[in-house]
Design a protein around this motif. Structure first.
Motif, short mmCIF file in Angstrom:
data_model
loop_
_atom_site.label_atom_id
_atom_site.label_comp_id
_atom_site.label_asym_id
_atom_site.label_seq_id
_atom_site.Cartn_x
_atom_site.Cartn_y
_atom_site.Cartn_z
N GLN A 15 0.82 -1.21 0.00
CA GLN A 15 0.00 0.00 0.00
C GLN A 15 0.85 1.26 0.00
OE1 GLN A 15 0.82 -1.66 2.67
NE2 GLN A 15 1.41 -0.09 4.18
N GLY A 16 2.13 1.14 0.28
CA GLY A 16 3.04 2.27 0.27
C GLY A 16 3.23 2.89 1.64
N THR A 17 4.39 3.52 1.81
CA THR A 17 4.68 4.26 3.04
C THR A 17 5.34 5.58 2.67
OG1 THR A 17 5.71 4.12 5.24
CG2 THR A 17 6.93 3.12 3.42
N GLN A 18 4.88 6.65 3.29
CA GLN A 18 5.35 7.99 2.94
C GLN A 18 6.68 8.28 3.63
OE1 GLN A 18 3.80 10.62 0.96
NE2 GLN A 18 5.85 11.50 1.23
N VAL A 19 7.63 8.78 2.86
CA VAL A 19 8.88 9.30 3.39
C VAL A 19 8.99 10.76 2.99
CG1 VAL A 19 11.40 9.15 3.33
CG2 VAL A 19 10.03 7.06 3.31
N THR A 20 9.10 11.63 3.97
CA THR A 20 9.23 13.06 3.73
C THR A 20 10.55 13.55 4.31
OG1 THR A 20 6.83 13.35 3.83
CG2 THR A 20 8.19 15.32 4.06
N VAL A 21 11.37 14.12 3.46
CA VAL A 21 12.67 14.64 3.90
C VAL A 21 12.58 16.17 3.91
CG1 VAL A 21 15.15 14.65 3.53
CG2 VAL A 21 13.78 12.65 2.86
N SER A 22 12.60 16.73 5.09
CA SER A 22 12.41 18.17 5.22
C SER A 22 12.91 18.64 6.58
CB SER A 22 10.93 18.52 5.08
OG SER A 22 10.72 19.90 5.33
N SER A 23 13.38 19.88 6.61
CA SER A 23 13.81 20.46 7.88
C SER A 23 12.67 21.26 8.51
CB SER A 23 15.04 21.34 7.67
OG SER A 23 14.78 22.32 6.68
#
Length: 112
Positions: free
Chosen positions: A104-112
């Protein structure tokens, strides 16, 4: 029935690390070619890394040296260790059993 389930996503700072897991229900996991894909907003889904039943791996150029794909056949689990994450790694990450079995997918968010 074979079904992959991903976990391990979240919010990560640039330069940070994260590890994704994909647990596959059903039998014969050790015989499967496995892969991680990702899809960023407004972009096509792209292959990130693959691992064959014997453990041989391949990576897209943009993640080489930063990401490591692995598998544990005893627990029916595939992993993606992601280091030195960049903003452009932000995406939904999908576990794939070629050709057409998807998690189903998994969210990865790269942010400061």
């Amino acid at each position: 029935q074979v079904q992959p389930v991903e976990s391990g996503g979240g919010l990560v700072q640039p330069g940070g690390s994260a590890r994704l897991s994909c647990v596959v229900s059903g039998r014969y996991f050790s015989l499967f070619m496995m892969a991680w894909y990702r899809q960023a907003p407004g972009k096509k889904r792209e292959l990130v890394a693959g691992i064959n039943p014997s453990g041989s791996t391949s990576y897209r150029d943009s993640v080489k040296g930063r990401f490591t794909i692995s598998r544990d056949n005893a627990t029916n689990t595939m992993y993606l260790q992601m280091n030195n994450l960049k903003a452009e790694d932000t995406a939904i990450y999908y576990c794939n059993i070629p050709p057409d079995i998807w998690g189903q997918g998994t969210q990865v968010t790269v942010s400061s």
